[in-house]
Design an enzyme around this catalytic site. Structure first.
Site, PDB file in Angstrom:
ATOM      1  N   CYS A   1       1.063  -6.501  -4.270  1.00 12.61           N
ATOM      2  CA  CYS A   1       1.870  -7.555  -3.651  1.00 12.61           C
ATOM      3  C   CYS A   1       1.171  -8.061  -2.387  1.00 12.61           C
ATOM      4  O   CYS A   1       1.088  -7.343  -1.388  1.00 12.61           O
ATOM      5  CB  CYS A   1       3.259  -6.981  -3.348  1.00 12.61           C
ATOM      6  SG  CYS A   1       4.283  -7.965  -2.244  1.00 12.61           S
TER       7      CYS A   1
ATOM      8  N   CYS B   1       3.325  -8.143   0.744  1.00  5.87           N
ATOM      9  CA  CYS B   1       3.563  -6.768   1.236  1.00  5.87           C
ATOM     10  C   CYS B   1       2.425  -6.344   2.157  1.00  5.87           C
ATOM     11  O   CYS B   1       2.659  -5.722   3.198  1.00  5.87           O
ATOM     12  CB  CYS B   1       3.683  -5.787   0.068  1.00  5.87           C
ATOM     13  SG  CYS B   1       5.065  -6.122  -1.048  1.00  5.87           S
TER      14      CYS B   1
END
Length: 141
Positions: free
Chosen positions: A54, A57
């Site tokens: 991600c 993230c």
């Protein structure tokens, strides 16, 4: 076959139990989350739900780390990898990553989805600190 299991293939929960130290501020995984959710003596528990691949993230991790460092002895932080601990993320109602939940006394007080400015995470933690101060003031004679 278990008797021939390679030493590095130790059950992650067993490894987590052996290395868990509640005096540390930052933790990883569901074992730490479960322990701190029930036992943390700090004002807030900050949980980051993330995933390995991600991109957002990866951008959020240093932001959260800096914010948590500002509250070092007042918060616990746990990162949950939704690919490894999907059941935990699902039971928490996490639909996407990154997602941050902030808890105070086992009550979720904030949910922040996506990557936001540091001030947004500070506000969520500060709301827990205000609750602590209000509770202390109400108890005083």
């Amino acid at each position: 076959r278990l008797a021939h299991q390679h030493p590095r293939q130790v059950n992650p929960t067993v490894r987590a139990e052996a290395t868990f130290d509640p005096s540390r501020t930052s933790h990883v995984g569901q074992y730490a989350l479960r322990r701190l959710y029930h036992e943390s003596d700090r004002d807030a528990l900050v949980v980051l739900y993330s995933a390995e691949g991600c991109g957002p993230c990866g951008r959020l991790r240093p932001i959260i780390a800096r914010v948590v460092d500002e509250y070092v002895d007042r918060v616990h932080f746990v990162e949950i990898d939704v690919d490894l601990d999907g059941d935990v993320a699902e039971s928490a109602g996490v639909l996407g990553t990154p997602c941050v939940h902030v808890f105070r006394d086992k009550e979720r007080v904030a949910v922040i989805s996506g990557v936001k400015m540091r001030s947004k995470y500070r506000e969520a933690i500060d709301s827990c600190l205000r609750l602590e101060e209000e509770t202390a003031a109400a108890v005083e004679p």
